[in-house]
Design a protein around this motif. Structure first.
Motif, PDB file in Angstrom:
ATOM      1  N   GLY A 168      16.184 -20.552  -9.550  1.00 43.40           N
ATOM      2  CA  GLY A 168      14.906 -19.441  -9.125  1.00 43.40           C
ATOM      3  C   GLY A 168      14.970 -19.141  -8.233  1.00 43.40           C
ATOM      4  O   GLY A 168      13.418 -19.263  -7.960  1.00 43.40           O
ATOM      5  N   MET A 169      15.167 -19.508  -7.178  1.00 46.42           N
ATOM      6  CA  MET A 169      14.978 -19.686  -5.660  1.00 46.42           C
ATOM      7  C   MET A 169      13.996 -18.669  -5.558  1.00 46.42           C
ATOM      8  O   MET A 169      13.172 -18.338  -4.046  1.00 46.42           O
ATOM      9  N   ASN A 170      14.945 -17.723  -5.653  1.00 50.97           N
ATOM     10  CA  ASN A 170      14.782 -15.916  -5.342  1.00 50.97           C
ATOM     11  C   ASN A 170      14.238 -15.028  -6.506  1.00 50.97           C
ATOM     12  O   ASN A 170      14.599 -13.958  -5.586  1.00 50.97           O
ATOM     13  N   ASN A 171      13.665 -15.800  -7.032  1.00 56.85           N
ATOM     14  CA  ASN A 171      12.761 -14.963  -8.357  1.00 56.85           C
ATOM     15  C   ASN A 171      11.953 -14.092  -7.298  1.00 56.85           C
ATOM     16  O   ASN A 171      11.142 -13.967  -6.448  1.00 56.85           O
ATOM     17  N   TYR A 172      11.894 -12.725  -8.319  1.00 52.92           N
ATOM     18  CA  TYR A 172      10.880 -11.949  -7.200  1.00 52.92           C
ATOM     19  C   TYR A 172      10.298 -10.396  -8.182  1.00 52.92           C
ATOM     20  O   TYR A 172      11.207  -9.821  -9.154  1.00 52.92           O
ATOM     21  N   ASN A 173       9.392 -10.027  -8.124  1.00 50.48           N
ATOM     22  CA  ASN A 173       8.941  -8.396  -8.886  1.00 50.48           C
ATOM     23  C   ASN A 173       8.271  -7.686  -7.332  1.00 50.48           C
ATOM     24  O   ASN A 173       7.628  -8.113  -6.547  1.00 50.48           O
ATOM     25  N   ALA A 174       8.613  -6.212  -7.654  1.00 47.86           N
ATOM     26  CA  ALA A 174       8.137  -5.624  -6.823  1.00 47.86           C
ATOM     27  C   ALA A 174       7.580  -4.186  -6.989  1.00 47.86           C
ATOM     28  O   ALA A 174       8.312  -3.365  -9.063  1.00 47.86           O
ATOM     29  N   ASP A 175       6.913  -3.313  -6.735  1.00 43.45           N
ATOM     30  CA  ASP A 175       6.217  -2.843  -7.902  1.00 43.45           C
ATOM     31  C   ASP A 175       6.184  -1.383  -6.354  1.00 43.45           C
ATOM     32  O   ASP A 175       5.771  -1.635  -5.432  1.00 43.45           O
ATOM     33  N   ILE A 176       6.321  -0.097  -6.693  1.00 44.26           N
ATOM     34  CA  ILE A 176       6.899   0.530  -4.949  1.00 44.26           C
ATOM     35  C   ILE A 176       6.793   2.085  -5.915  1.00 44.26           C
ATOM     36  O   ILE A 176       7.146   2.614  -6.800  1.00 44.26           O
ATOM     37  N   PHE A 177       5.562   2.929  -4.867  1.00 41.43           N
ATOM     38  CA  PHE A 177       5.124   3.888  -4.394  1.00 41.43           C
ATOM     39  C   PHE A 177       5.898   4.770  -3.757  1.00 41.43           C
ATOM     40  O   PHE A 177       6.102   4.395  -2.514  1.00 41.43           O
ATOM     41  N   GLU A 178       6.560   5.822  -4.090  1.00 39.01           N
ATOM     42  CA  GLU A 178       7.631   6.534  -3.151  1.00 39.01           C
ATOM     43  C   GLU A 178       6.788   8.115  -3.267  1.00 39.01           C
ATOM     44  O   GLU A 178       6.703   9.052  -4.315  1.00 39.01           O
ATOM     45  N   ILE A 179       6.604   8.621  -2.095  1.00 41.31           N
ATOM     46  CA  ILE A 179       6.681  10.339  -1.593  1.00 41.31           C
ATOM     47  C   ILE A 179       7.763  10.881  -1.372  1.00 41.31           C
ATOM     48  O   ILE A 179       8.022  10.238  -0.041  1.00 41.31           O
ATOM     49  N   SER A 180       8.263  11.884  -1.289  1.00 41.59           N
ATOM     50  CA  SER A 180       9.428  13.055  -0.873  1.00 41.59           C
ATOM     51  C   SER A 180       9.467  13.813  -1.156  1.00 41.59           C
ATOM     52  O   SER A 180       8.951  14.579  -1.988  1.00 41.59           O
ATOM     53  N   PHE A 181       9.959  14.687   0.439  1.00 50.67           N
ATOM     54  CA  PHE A 181       9.469  16.226   0.274  1.00 50.67           C
ATOM     55  C   PHE A 181      11.122  16.619   0.138  1.00 50.67           C
ATOM     56  O   PHE A 181      12.010  16.043   1.312  1.00 50.67           O
ATOM     57  N   GLY A 182      11.326  17.657   0.037  1.00 49.37           N
ATOM     58  CA  GLY A 182      12.634  18.324   0.256  1.00 49.37           C
ATOM     59  C   GLY A 182      12.585  19.766  -0.070  1.00 49.37           C
ATOM     60  O   GLY A 182      11.647  20.487  -0.361  1.00 49.37           O
ATOM     61  N   TYR A 183      14.100  20.270   0.965  1.00 48.12           N
ATOM     62  CA  TYR A 183      13.797  21.924   0.144  1.00 48.12           C
ATOM     63  C   TYR A 183      15.225  22.131  -0.237  1.00 48.12           C
ATOM     64  O   TYR A 183      15.957  21.600  -0.024  1.00 48.12           O
ATOM     65  N   LYS A 184      15.124  23.575  -1.187  1.00 44.36           N
ATOM     66  CA  LYS A 184      16.141  24.242  -1.994  1.00 44.36           C
ATOM     67  C   LYS A 184      16.283  25.450  -1.040  1.00 44.36           C
ATOM     68  O   LYS A 184      15.521  25.840  -1.494  1.00 44.36           O
ATOM     69  N   TRP A 185      17.182  25.916  -1.653  1.00 47.47           N
ATOM     70  CA  TRP A 185      17.793  26.918  -0.901  1.00 47.47           C
ATOM     71  C   TRP A 185      19.163  27.467  -1.663  1.00 47.47           C
ATOM     72  O   TRP A 185      20.256  26.573  -2.211  1.00 47.47           O
TER      73      TRP A 185
END
Length: 285
Positions: A268-285
């Motif tokens: 249990g030495m490296n236990n962790y929880n993470a909440d991450i929000f991501e915003i990404s943009f792309g282009y489709k052709w």
């Protein structure tokens, strides 16, 4: 008669030169090995749905440790192989194959003197549904001065559904491995046996869901759960829902949330929880 002769030749050569430093003294290092393999057999097609193959395999590997070709070693492998292919319908196919190999003068004390491998698969693909899976078992043994045995089995299963608006899939992967052996060595004039045993079981479950609300907006989620039991116990969970928007000019925007839960069960030495929000943009052709 629907009989065919199958054969193959393989050759591989590896050469490496370098040096390493030992207490300030530079020591040269040289390794050169080549592998030549030959195999042949007969393939019989019973009908358009069923085919099986039987054959013989021979392989030789030569290893040199120095540039003047001293310290050379040679390992030979002879064995058999066979496989079955079954086409039950246009949508369903199955295969099975087996390999056996016997080695003389293995290169290391955990290199095999005998090797077995069995593998079977199935695959189904319908109009909107797919199923596939495989199972593999491998056994390697060294029965010379010190006994060494390695077992490994792996199971893979996947299923999914898809149409114009919905895509859904899930999978399960299980890996089990076990190493055991006896090491005999001299300790201050006494013969000592060191018993080695380690085993582990790894499982991974994953799933995804994709739904197209209209021409521009799509929502979905994917996640996986990983667990390892045995000599290094841990658990990891990842969940990622998202929403995607397609603009008229070809650009794509995506908003996602990622949840991670990581646990080391033993310490249990490296236990962790993470909440991450991501915003990404792309282009489709």
């Amino acid at each position: 008669y629907n009989i065919a002769i199958v054969a193959a030749v393989r050759y591989k050569k590896f050469e490496q030169e370098g040096s390493f430093n030992v207490y300030g003294a530079e020591m040269p290092m040289y390794l050169d090995y080549n592998t030549l393999g030959l195999e042949g057999g007969l393939q019989y097609q019973v009908n358009s749905k069923f085919t099986f193959t039987l054959g013989f395999r021979n392989e030789k590997r030569e290893v040199m440790h120095s540039e003047d070709a001293t310290g050379g070693e040679e390992t030979k492998r002879t064995g058999l192989f066979g496989n079955l292919k079954l086409k039950l319908s246009k949508a369903l196919r199955m295969t099975a194959d087996y390999q056996y190999g016997s080695y003389t003068d293995p290169f290391t004390s955990i290199s095999p003197t005998d090797f077995h491998r069995f593998r079977c698969t199935f695959k189904y693909k319908g109009k909107n549904l797919f199923l596939n899976g495989s199972f593999q078992y491998k056994l390697s043994e060294n029965d010379l001065d010190d006994m060494w045995k390695n077992e490994r089995s792996q199971l893979n299963l996947r299923a999914g559904y898809f149409d114009k608006k919905v895509k859904f899939g899930m999978g399960y992967n299980l890996i089990y491995s076990k190493n055991e052996g006896d090491r005999n060595f001299n300790f201050y004039g006494r013969s000592v046996t060191w018993n080695i045993l380690n085993e582990g079981r790894t499982s991974l479950f994953d799933a995804y869901l994709y739904y197209k609300l209209d021409k521009k907006i799509s929502v979905g989620a994917h996640g996986n759960y990983y667990k390892n039991d045995g000599y290094w116990e841990l658990e990891r969970t990842i969940i990622k829902p998202f929403i995607k928007y397609s603009f008229d000019n070809g650009f794509i925007g995506k908003l996602s949330y990622v949840y991670i839960d990581y646990k080391e069960i033993e310490y249990g030495m490296n236990n962790y929880n993470a909440d991450i929000f991501e915003i990404s943009f792309g282009y489709k052709w």
